[in-house]
Design a protein around this motif. Structure first.
Motif, short mmCIF file in Angstrom:
data_model
loop_
_atom_site.label_atom_id
_atom_site.label_comp_id
_atom_site.label_asym_id
_atom_site.label_seq_id
_atom_site.Cartn_x
_atom_site.Cartn_y
_atom_site.Cartn_z
N SER A 128 42.20 38.09 29.16
CA SER A 128 42.20 37.76 30.59
C SER A 128 41.61 38.88 31.43
O SER A 128 40.97 38.63 32.46
CB SER A 128 43.63 37.46 31.06
N ARG A 132 37.72 38.18 33.11
CA ARG A 132 38.40 37.87 34.36
C ARG A 132 37.72 36.72 35.10
O ARG A 132 36.48 36.65 35.14
CB ARG A 132 38.43 39.12 35.24
N ASP A 137 41.22 32.30 31.75
CA ASP A 137 42.02 33.22 32.58
C ASP A 137 42.80 32.44 33.63
O ASP A 137 43.98 32.71 33.86
CB ASP A 137 41.09 34.23 33.24
N TYR A 138 42.16 31.44 34.25
CA TYR A 138 42.86 30.63 35.25
C TYR A 138 43.99 29.82 34.59
O TYR A 138 45.09 29.69 35.15
CB TYR A 138 41.88 29.68 35.94
N VAL A 140 45.66 30.55 31.78
CA VAL A 140 46.73 31.47 31.39
C VAL A 140 47.52 31.93 32.61
O VAL A 140 48.76 32.04 32.57
CB VAL A 140 46.13 32.67 30.63
N THR A 141 46.83 32.20 33.70
CA THR A 141 47.52 32.62 34.93
C THR A 141 48.45 31.53 35.43
O THR A 141 49.61 31.80 35.81
CB THR A 141 46.49 32.97 36.01
N ARG A 216 47.15 42.47 31.80
CA ARG A 216 45.90 42.12 32.50
C ARG A 216 45.66 43.07 33.66
O ARG A 216 44.54 43.59 33.83
CB ARG A 216 45.98 40.67 33.00
#
Length: 329
Positions: A128, A132, A137-138, A140-141, A216
């Motif tokens: 992540s 980025r 990444d989105y 997982v966030t 991260r």
């Protein structure tokens, strides 16, 4: 190095003495004691009154008619000099027997949850940070925020309902009914493995989500520092550069969590253990606090305190080894 360890051990000993005294006082703060609760409970169940001779013998043995500091000395001296943690009045068993019976399963469950947390959080956190604002990444966030927002006990109840209602699975506990009191065998080990995944999933969800965010954020911060640009300009490969320098520095939060992970191994997420009917140390500690079973509760608190101090010492030593910026002075 050795003087640092010796100094930390002295501080740890003084801390444990202070914690043991404060814990013993707090346990005795509620009005009455266990004998008073025992007499009331016995009378409510229609058993009449307990024999006065039995009460007097218990008071004499444990100094229950003496000031708190006398009771504390009898308790702590028994632990230090004889390995005797006292008697659990509620269970009518030695405290050491109750603790050791549940300690093995508690350690196994929490260590597996810890390993799963680190194995999942570390690579995802690194990806992540390096990729980025990518699609993964989105995702997982988003999942990480959900994992942080949902309480563990609520996740336990939801999973139990779904698995029982739609998958027809028997959930709760760590063993099937036929293996609960059975001696250890290969079949019992396999049965434990079949039941272990659900509590491991619940216990590792929030920790994994939190560590992913921490990893991260720390790695993103390190990737933009001058030493990374210098190493890249000197021709160091991207993978070698990533794991040799910034990842190593970003691992500090993982190492520093050992101070609270060790006591968590024994407390075992009390509410989750109660919801899932897990034979771990947490429900016993909760029951001891509610019933004012002071020797059982005090012993568990002492174990958690010792583990916290040991975990903090291990964290400090590992941080000093991992990060050259940390100095023993």
């Amino acid at each position: 190095m050795w003087s640092y360890i010796a100094r930390r051990l002295v501080y740890s000993f003084l801390t444990l003495v202070a914690v043991s005294v404060v814990s013993f006082i707090i346990i005795q703060l509620p009005p009455g004691d266990f004998l008073t609760s025992l007499m009331s409970k016995y009378a409510e169940q229609g058993g009449g009154e307990i024999d006065q001779g039995v009460l007097e013998s218990l008071q004499l043995r444990y100094g229950l008619d003496q000031p708190w500091y006398v009771q504390y000395w009898l308790w702590i001296s028994g632990i230090v000099f004889h390995g005797d943690f006292g008697q659990s009045f509620a269970w009518n068993k030695p405290v050491s027997e109750l603790m050791w019976d549940r300690m093995g399963l508690t350690l196994l469950l929490s260590l597996v949850a810890l390993i799963v947390t680190w194995l999942v959080a570390l690579p995802i956190g690194i990806y992540s940070a390096v990729r980025r604002y990518s699609a993964l990444d989105y995702v997982v966030t988003f999942l990480g925020f959900i994992g942080l927002a949902i309480p563990s006990f609520l996740l336990s109840l939801a999973l139990m309902y779904v698995l029982s209602r739609y998958a027809g699975m028997s959930v709760g506990g760590l063993f099937s009914a036929s293996y609960i009191n059975a001696p250890w065998s290969w079949g019992k080990v396999l049965d434990l493995a079949a039941h272990l995944w659900l509590p491991v999933l619940v216990l590792s969800t929030s920790g994994t989500a939190a560590l992913i965010r921490v990893m991260r954020a720390n790695l993103i911060d390190e990737l933009h520092k001058p030493y990374v640009q210098t190493a890249r300009a000197n021709g160091l490969g991207e993978m070698e550069l990533l794991f040799k320098y910034p990842v190593r520095v970003a691992l500090n939060p993982f190492v520093s969590t050992i101070g609270w992970v060790l006591p968590h191994l024994f407390s075992g997420a009390v509410i989750v253990s109660v919801v899932l009917s897990l034979p771990t140390a947490g429900p016993v500690l909760l029951s001891a606090l509610l019933s004012q079973d002071m020797y059982l509760a005090g012993s568990f608190i002492m174990v958690l305190s010792v583990l916290t101090v040991i975990g903090t010492l291990i964290s400090d030593l590992l941080l000093a080894w991992l990060d050259p910026r940390v100095r023993y002075q």
